[in-house]
Motif scaffolding. Structure first.
Motif, PDB file in Angstrom:
ATOM      1  N   TRP A   1      72.636  26.777  64.230  1.00 10.27           N
ATOM      2  CA  TRP A   1      72.704  26.801  62.741  1.00 10.27           C
ATOM      3  C   TRP A   1      72.650  25.589  62.010  1.00 10.27           C
ATOM      4  O   TRP A   1      73.305  24.607  62.488  1.00 10.27           O
ATOM      5  N   LEU A   2      72.522  25.709  60.737  1.00 10.66           N
ATOM      6  CA  LEU A   2      72.889  24.695  59.705  1.00 10.66           C
ATOM      7  C   LEU A   2      74.057  25.194  58.975  1.00 10.66           C
ATOM      8  O   LEU A   2      74.119  26.348  58.140  1.00 10.66           O
ATOM      9  N   CYS A   3      75.160  24.509  58.434  1.00 13.57           N
ATOM     10  CA  CYS A   3      76.168  24.734  57.710  1.00 13.57           C
ATOM     11  C   CYS A   3      76.088  23.702  56.422  1.00 13.57           C
ATOM     12  O   CYS A   3      76.160  22.387  56.823  1.00 13.57           O
ATOM     13  N   PHE A   4      76.077  24.136  55.179  1.00  8.95           N
ATOM     14  CA  PHE A   4      76.179  23.291  54.074  1.00  8.95           C
ATOM     15  C   PHE A   4      76.752  23.974  52.783  1.00  8.95           C
ATOM     16  O   PHE A   4      76.579  25.073  52.544  1.00  8.95           O
ATOM     17  N   LYS A   5      76.945  23.039  51.821  1.00  9.00           N
ATOM     18  CA  LYS A   5      77.480  23.577  50.737  1.00  9.00           C
ATOM     19  C   LYS A   5      76.443  24.004  49.584  1.00  9.00           C
ATOM     20  O   LYS A   5      75.298  23.257  49.552  1.00  9.00           O
ATOM     21  N   SER A   6      76.745  24.837  48.935  1.00  9.58           N
ATOM     22  CA  SER A   6      75.733  25.477  47.869  1.00  9.58           C
ATOM     23  C   SER A   6      76.157  24.514  46.412  1.00  9.58           C
ATOM     24  O   SER A   6      77.119  24.086  46.542  1.00  9.58           O
ATOM     25  N   ILE A   7      75.167  24.368  45.901  1.00  2.00           N
ATOM     26  CA  ILE A   7      75.337  23.859  44.330  1.00  2.00           C
ATOM     27  C   ILE A   7      75.648  24.726  43.514  1.00  2.00           C
ATOM     28  O   ILE A   7      75.034  25.482  43.039  1.00  2.00           O
ATOM     29  N   ASP A   8      77.359  24.837  43.515  1.00  3.86           N
ATOM     30  CA  ASP A   8      78.015  25.890  42.685  1.00  3.86           C
ATOM     31  C   ASP A   8      79.054  25.320  41.683  1.00  3.86           C
ATOM     32  O   ASP A   8      79.566  26.149  41.222  1.00  3.86           O
TER      33      ASP A   8
END
Length: 865
Positions: free
Chosen positions: A157-164
């Motif tokens: 999988w890939l884990c990344f931060k949302s632009i929030d």
């Protein structure tokens, strides 16, 4: 049902008789209905971060090698692993090396989460795209988990931060927040592989000498410690012991270097079983009574009690010297090393409570007291105020100076009482008699030992007349408990605890709380401790400067060019004595103080004596336990002088250092006390030449030395070479410290971490000197022969061998200016630098202006490239 099925893989991979990880049968009591998430920092085959989300009664898990990132552009690989039970959400500990996932696992973050939209965790996982809002201590905001590839076993999988709005591209959460949210731990150890154990390691003795000697605590009072600055451990009453492990080899020694393996074989065998390639562990061998208290008497008599090795510090681990690491980091690694150990090994118990309550607990349990250790402190091989002994039961080491035979005629071969003393300024002092604490066997054994060392008269300078007393040579040290000291310096109600084979008679002094900056009261007699000078305040410096100016004005009224004998002493007597300087001594006496040693300046032997009194607080930490040789000028600097390694006629109170040289053994003066330094001053020993190493590790230098001798060259050439040397060392990541030689030259010192040899220091110094000589061949050379130098500056690297010396900082030189070897800041090394300005007359002004510039040489620890 889903949870039970999903945990089958987890269960199959683990043996819960060996691993501390929770079994799926262990339930978790949740505090709310929200779904949980946790992140474990797991030092296994490689360091990685395990993200776990509560889904259908289990923790779905992903291993993220680099950890999560707040930068939305950083898409981190996340490898899906087996589900874990909910109880794993509270797990933190060390998984055994040979077990699946072996290594330390810290609870790095925890909190709650919900999917977007809520309640869709199972469906999103099945589809391969989880969108979650995390509410953790470290991870906040919206994050994505997207499946990219599946191979049937390990889905990637890939884990990344949302632009929030909560993204932080410049914030590295893994580096900024390395600690566990459960324990605060930061340090971790990976699994120890069989290959690491079997490869070749340095001998255990070699590793031990790299970190020798052990650190010692100072007796103090609770006022000197606080909950904010210190941590507290139980003070154990036993034998100090240091264990060095290398492969399967073990060296187990007391603080005096005596082997303990034969005396405590069960402890030695348990240490050998520790699974670690290399380690040096500091601790205490103790015997516990039925209430779990350490008892020196039980240990000494070996009459029962549970034997333990209580570990409280870790100095070396797998090729790394840990002494410069903060206290907390060393403790965390020690806890990891001792994870899962069984008696006779155990960790020293920390008192995780306020100091006042901890002291009450110590008193209630009958412990000797506490050790207060300053947070963040390094491990130093000396007695240090970073560790404080806070006693609730008074204890004292005493030297046996004699005995009273038992009065019972049927027990003629037993002692009745011991006559004991401690070292004082003028010799051994009588501190009373000890008549209780012995059994019949011990009374007999002591009589047998002491009969062999009888002497005709008492050794103590103030021994009381005691009918029937038998006096002995000071050879044995005993441990006693007592209620208090009497006004006349005697022990009240002493109770014998046992003999201390780990202590020498000359080490035994009356233990007193160390004088500190907070203490306003002054004791009537000098304390047997050494304190560093206290930095002067700006106000104090300004007041001193005002007085100094006034004194200088008065001095200018004298039109003669030659000063009256003793003028320096008269002038400095008017100045406030430097805080931390030794009080006037009752041992080192000044004789013939009006004898002029520096004719041009009129400086007398009294002036030299007062000079060394002022600089003693700065010189003693440098010279202590370091062999020195001296240059004497008893008839003044215009007469012939003498260079001596060993001085005759030393009083008994002058400490010495016995050193084996190539052809003979020499007792060097050990200038570790103010009295010793002032005794040398009274011998007209103007200049002290010191080794680069100190006892007990004379084979390991504390610095690399470069001696820049200008010869017939110009001062500008010297500055040019010194500046080039500094830049070259800085390019190698090394900090260096300059000082004047006291004459025309400069010394540059590069401090070293422990463990280097003189040969290594010499090789490095030669390399640097040769490089500089090649680059600056028009003005510098490494040619030793003067007639071959061509007037160029001599780059001397030869003073790095064993037994080679350099003039000590603050040491006077036999030149007309009465100058001393002055530590410098690099900013002072310019063409305007005049070494003669640092002299017997200006020393006070210099110290008030810059303080002790040599101190960092003793505390800086560097690795050579």
């Amino acid at each position: 049902m889903k949870a039970r099925r999903s945990l089958q893989t987890y269960r199959a991979k683990r043996d819960f008789q060996k691993t501390p990880e929770p079994s799926p049968d262990v339930s978790l009591k949740k505090r709310g209905a929200e779904a949980l998430f946790v992140v474990h920092k797991h030092d296994a085959t490689r360091m990685h971060y395990d993200l776990r989300l509560e889904i259908d009664g289990a923790l779905a898990s992903w291993a993220i090698p680099k950890g999560p990132s707040y930068d939305p552009k950083q898409k981190r690989l996340a490898v899906e692993t087996e589900d874990h039970p909910m109880s794993y959400a509270r797990f933190e500990g060390r998984i055994p090396d040979e077990e699946y996932g072996g290594g330390d696992s810290l609870l790095w973050d925890e909190g709650t989460y919900e999917t977007v939209p809520p309640g869709k965790a199972y469906e999103q996982r099945e589809k391969g795209h989880l969108v979650v809002d995390l509410h953790g201590d470290k991870l906040q905001g919206r994050w994505h988990l997207i499946r990219t590839r599946g191979n049937g076993r390990k889905n990637q999988w890939l884990c990344f931060k949302s632009i929030d709005g909560q993204e932080k591209p410049d914030y590295d959460v893994v580096a900024e927040r390395p600690e566990s949210v459960k324990s605060g731990r930061r340090e971790t150890r990976g699994p120890v592989r069989k290959s690491a154990l079997e490869r070749v390691h340095p001998p255990a003795e070699t590793i031990l000498q790299r970190v020798w000697p052990p650190m010692l605590a100072k007796l103090s009072t609770p006022e000197e410690a606080s909950d904010a600055t210190h941590v507290f451990e139980i003070k154990y009453d036993g034998f100090r012991a240091i264990a060095s492990l290398s492969g399967s080899g073990l060296v187990f020694k007391s603080r005096n270097g005596n082997d303990l393996s034969g005396r405590f074989p069960t402890v030695a065998e348990a240490l050998r079983r520790l699974r670690v390639p290399e380690a040096v562990i500091d601790g205490e061998v103790v015997a516990l009574d039925k209430k779990g208290r350490s008892s020196f008497q039980l240990l000494q008599n070996q009459s029962g009690g549970e034997l333990r090795f209580v570990a409280f510090d870790l100095l070396w681990l797998d090729g790394h010297d840990l002494r410069d690491k903060p206290l907390e980091a060393r403790r965390e690694l020690l806890e990891s090393l001792f994870s899962g150990v069984k008696p006779p090994l155990q960790l020293a118990e920390r008192m995780n409570m306020p100091m006042e309550r901890a002291l009450k607990e110590a008193q209630r349990h009958g412990w000797e007291g506490l050790i207060a250790k300053r947070k963040g402190s390094a491990y130093v091989g000396s007695r240090s105020g970073q560790w404080l002994k806070l006693k609730v039961i008074a204890g004292q080491e005493v030297v046996i100076l004699g005995f009273l035979p038992i009065k019972n005629e049927h027990s003629a071969k037993e002692i009745g009482a011991l006559l004991v003393g401690v070292n004082g300024p003028d010799g051994y002092r009588d501190v009373g008699k000890v008549g209780t604490g012995f059994d019949t066997k011990m009374r007999h054994q002591l009589r047998e030992l002491l009969e062999k060392i009888r002497v005709d008269k008492p050794v103590a300078v103030d021994a009381k007349k005691r009918p029937g007393a038998v006096w002995v040579r000071p050879k044995y040290v005993a441990q006693v408990h007592f209620t208090e000291w009497t006004d006349d310096g005697r022990l009240r109600h002493p109770v014998f605890q046992g003999l201390r084979t780990d202590k020498k008679p000359e080490e035994v002094i009356r233990e007193r709380p160390s004088p500190t900056a907070r203490s306003k009261a002054r004791t009537a007699e000098p304390e047997p401790v050494e304190t560093a000078p206290v930095p002067r305040t700006r106000a104090a410096t300004k007041r001193t400067a005002t007085k100094r100016t006034a004194t200088k004005r008065a001095a200018t009224r004298n039109t003669g060019t030659r000063r009256a004998p003793g003028a320096l002493a008269a002038r400095t007597a008017k100045l406030p004595r430097q805080e931390g300087a030794p009080a006037k001594t009752s041992l080192a006496r000044l004789t013939s103080g009006d004898r002029v040693l520096y004719p041009k300046g009129g400086y007398t032997k009294e002036d030299v004596f007062e000079f060394y009194r002022q600089v003693a607080p700065l010189m003693l930490p440098v010279l202590a336990d370091r062999p020195i040789s001296v240059q004497q000028w008893p008839a003044g600097i215009l007469a012939p002088g003498f260079f001596k390694h060993e001085l005759s006629g030393k009083p008994d109170w002058v400490p010495t250092l016995r050193v084996k040289h190539l052809n003979r053994t020499i007792d060097h003066v050990n200038a570790k006390t103010p009295d010793a330094l002032l005794w040398l001053a009274n011998q007209s020993a103007l200049t002290m030449h010191m080794w680069s190493s100190h006892a007990p590790t004379l084979t390991s230098p504390d610095w690399v030395l470069f001696d820049l001798d200008p010869g017939k060259g110009t001062w500008e050439d010297l500055i040019r070479v010194a500046t080039a040397m500094r830049k070259k060392l800085e390019s190698l990541g090394l900090e260096s410290f300059p000082k004047t030689s006291g004459k025309r030259g400069l010394h540059v010192l590069v401090p070293l971490r422990a463990g280097y040899t003189h040969e290594q220091a010499m090789r490095f110094a030669n390399d640097i000197a040769n490089q500089l000589a090649l680059e600056l061949k028009d003005i510098a050379t490494t040619e030793r022969a003067i007639n071959k130098r061509g007037g160029r500056l001599y780059l001397d690297a030869g003073q790095n061998g064993r037994g080679k010396t350099v003039v000590a900082p603050y040491s006077l030189r036999a030149v007309e200016a009465a100058s001393f070897s002055a530590p410098l800041q690099w900013s002072e090394v310019t063409r305007r630098l005049d070494p003669s300005r640092f002299n017997i007359q200006t020393v006070r002004k210099r110290l008030d202006a810059v303080g002790d510039l040599f101190a960092p040489v003793l505390t800086t620890k560097q690795k050579l490239p």
